[in-house]
Design a protein around this motif. Structure first.
Motif, mmCIF file in Angstrom:
data_model
loop_
_atom_site.group_PDB
_atom_site.id
_atom_site.type_symbol
_atom_site.label_atom_id
_atom_site.label_comp_id
_atom_site.label_asym_id
_atom_site.label_seq_id
_atom_site.Cartn_x
_atom_site.Cartn_y
_atom_site.Cartn_z
ATOM 1 N N THR A 47 26.576 -19.412 13.920
ATOM 2 C CA THR A 47 26.568 -18.578 12.716
ATOM 3 C C THR A 47 25.909 -17.228 12.952
ATOM 4 N N LEU A 48 25.251 -17.045 14.089
ATOM 5 C CA LEU A 48 24.548 -15.794 14.365
ATOM 6 C C LEU A 48 25.490 -14.774 14.979
ATOM 7 N N PRO A 49 25.287 -13.501 14.657
ATOM 8 C CA PRO A 49 26.177 -12.462 15.179
ATOM 9 C C PRO A 49 25.988 -12.221 16.678
ATOM 10 N N ARG A 50 27.080 -11.960 17.358
ATOM 11 C CA ARG A 50 27.102 -11.531 18.754
ATOM 12 C C ARG A 50 26.396 -12.495 19.701
ATOM 13 N N ALA A 51 26.506 -13.800 19.420
ATOM 14 C CA ALA A 51 25.950 -14.833 20.300
ATOM 15 C C ALA A 51 27.110 -15.516 21.010
ATOM 16 N N LYS A 52 27.001 -15.648 22.319
ATOM 17 C CA LYS A 52 28.069 -16.264 23.098
ATOM 18 C C LYS A 52 27.483 -17.343 23.997
ATOM 19 N N LEU A 53 28.000 -18.561 23.864
ATOM 20 C CA LEU A 53 27.604 -19.655 24.742
ATOM 21 C C LEU A 53 28.249 -19.410 26.103
ATOM 22 N N VAL A 54 27.424 -19.318 27.151
ATOM 23 C CA VAL A 54 27.967 -19.021 28.476
ATOM 24 C C VAL A 54 27.816 -20.168 29.467
ATOM 25 N N GLU A 55 26.930 -21.127 29.158
ATOM 26 C CA GLU A 55 26.759 -22.261 30.067
ATOM 27 C C GLU A 55 26.178 -23.433 29.285
ATOM 28 N N GLU A 56 26.644 -24.629 29.630
ATOM 29 C CA GLU A 56 26.144 -25.822 28.971
ATOM 30 C C GLU A 56 26.204 -26.985 29.941
ATOM 31 N N LEU A 61 21.414 -25.363 27.317
ATOM 32 C CA LEU A 61 22.380 -24.390 26.803
ATOM 33 C C LEU A 61 21.915 -23.005 27.236
ATOM 34 N N ARG A 62 22.867 -22.128 27.533
ATOM 35 C CA ARG A 62 22.527 -20.735 27.836
ATOM 36 C C ARG A 62 23.446 -19.826 27.037
ATOM 37 N N TYR A 63 22.820 -18.869 26.349
ATOM 38 C CA TYR A 63 23.550 -17.928 25.503
ATOM 39 C C TYR A 63 23.285 -16.506 25.942
ATOM 40 N N GLU A 64 24.225 -15.633 25.593
ATOM 41 C CA GLU A 64 24.031 -14.195 25.690
ATOM 42 C C GLU A 64 24.109 -13.648 24.271
ATOM 43 N N PHE A 65 23.100 -12.878 23.876
ATOM 44 C CA PHE A 65 23.088 -12.184 22.596
ATOM 45 C C PHE A 65 23.218 -10.698 22.898
ATOM 46 N N THR A 66 24.175 -10.034 22.266
ATOM 47 C CA THR A 66 24.420 -8.620 22.513
ATOM 48 C C THR A 66 24.017 -7.817 21.289
ATOM 49 N N SER A 67 23.215 -6.762 21.510
ATOM 50 C CA SER A 67 22.769 -5.932 20.391
ATOM 51 C C SER A 67 23.947 -5.120 19.861
ATOM 52 N N LEU A 68 23.892 -4.825 18.582
ATOM 53 C CA LEU A 68 24.997 -4.135 17.917
ATOM 54 C C LEU A 68 25.157 -2.706 18.404
ATOM 55 N N LEU A 69 24.078 -1.956 18.410
ATOM 56 C CA LEU A 69 24.184 -0.526 18.648
ATOM 57 C C LEU A 69 24.369 -0.160 20.115
ATOM 58 N N PHE A 70 23.469 -0.599 20.957
ATOM 59 C CA PHE A 70 23.505 -0.177 22.353
ATOM 60 C C PHE A 70 24.114 -1.209 23.296
ATOM 61 N N ARG A 71 24.529 -2.363 22.753
ATOM 62 C CA ARG A 71 25.177 -3.417 23.541
ATOM 63 C C ARG A 71 24.270 -3.987 24.630
ATOM 64 N N PHE A 72 22.945 -3.971 24.398
ATOM 65 C CA PHE A 72 22.015 -4.614 25.325
ATOM 66 C C PHE A 72 22.241 -6.118 25.268
ATOM 67 N N VAL A 73 22.090 -6.788 26.407
ATOM 68 C CA VAL A 73 22.284 -8.236 26.460
ATOM 69 C C VAL A 73 20.933 -8.918 26.683
ATOM 70 N N PHE A 89 12.457 -23.150 25.408
ATOM 71 C CA PHE A 89 13.400 -22.031 25.497
ATOM 72 C C PHE A 89 12.732 -20.803 26.076
ATOM 73 N N ARG A 90 13.585 -19.924 26.541
ATOM 74 C CA ARG A 90 13.181 -18.621 27.062
ATOM 75 C C ARG A 90 14.197 -17.617 26.541
ATOM 76 N N SER A 91 13.717 -16.534 25.962
ATOM 77 C CA SER A 91 14.585 -15.473 25.460
ATOM 78 C C SER A 91 14.094 -14.165 26.058
ATOM 79 N N ALA A 92 14.964 -13.490 26.812
ATOM 80 C CA ALA A 92 14.525 -12.307 27.550
ATOM 81 C C ALA A 92 15.601 -11.230 27.578
ATOM 82 N N SER A 93 15.161 -9.987 27.498
ATOM 83 C CA SER A 93 16.063 -8.850 27.643
ATOM 84 C C SER A 93 16.412 -8.682 29.113
ATOM 85 N N ARG A 94 17.653 -8.324 29.387
ATOM 86 C CA ARG A 94 18.060 -8.077 30.780
ATOM 87 C C ARG A 94 17.560 -6.733 31.278
ATOM 88 N N THR A 95 17.485 -5.766 30.381
ATOM 89 C CA THR A 95 17.105 -4.414 30.784
ATOM 90 C C THR A 95 16.024 -3.871 29.867
#
Length: 118
Positions: A47-56, A61-73, A89-95
């Motif tokens: 239900t969350l915006p711009r969340a993509k399941l990439v591995e299970e 589970l591993r997800y990628e969340f992409t920011s709306l404006l600058f497309r940061f993952v 869990f661990r939630s971290a910015s790539r850049t």
């Protein structure tokens, strides 16, 4: 897949396995079976915006969340510890250096959404 990677020194990561105040965050708890808790978590994240399941796999589970404006993952990994009925869990910015608290807010939002549903 594992969430035991430590957070970098930069303030753009939270982890249930971090020991310092800047990165540490409490894990989620579940009462259902691991499979049921995992499906419930997936339903909520769907239900969350711009969340993509990439591995299970069976326990993670591993997800990628992409920011709306600058497309940061941001990479978000969940690890189900069935013995302790705990989701680490661990939630971290790539850049970048600072995420202005985005990762912590996201995980606390997910915590409020899963409350009583796992």
């Amino acid at each position: 897949m594992t969430t035991n990677l430590p957070c970098p020194d930069s303030p753009n990561c939270v982890s249930t396995q971090a020991t310092d105040d800047g990165h540490a965050i409490a894990p989620f708890r579940y009462r259902k079976s691991r499979a049921e808790a995992k499906e419930a978590l997936k339903d909520i994240i769907r239900t969350l915006p711009r969340a993509k399941l990439v591995e299970e796999d069976e326990s993670s589970l591993r997800y990628e969340f992409t920011s709306l404006l600058f497309r940061f993952v941001d990479d978000v990994e969940f690890l189900f510890d069935d013995h302790a009925k705990t989701i680490h869990f661990r939630s971290a910015s790539r850049t970048g250096y600072s995420d202005l608290g985005v990762n912590r807010r996201r995980m606390e939002e997910i915590r409020s959404l899963v409350e009583g549903k796992l």
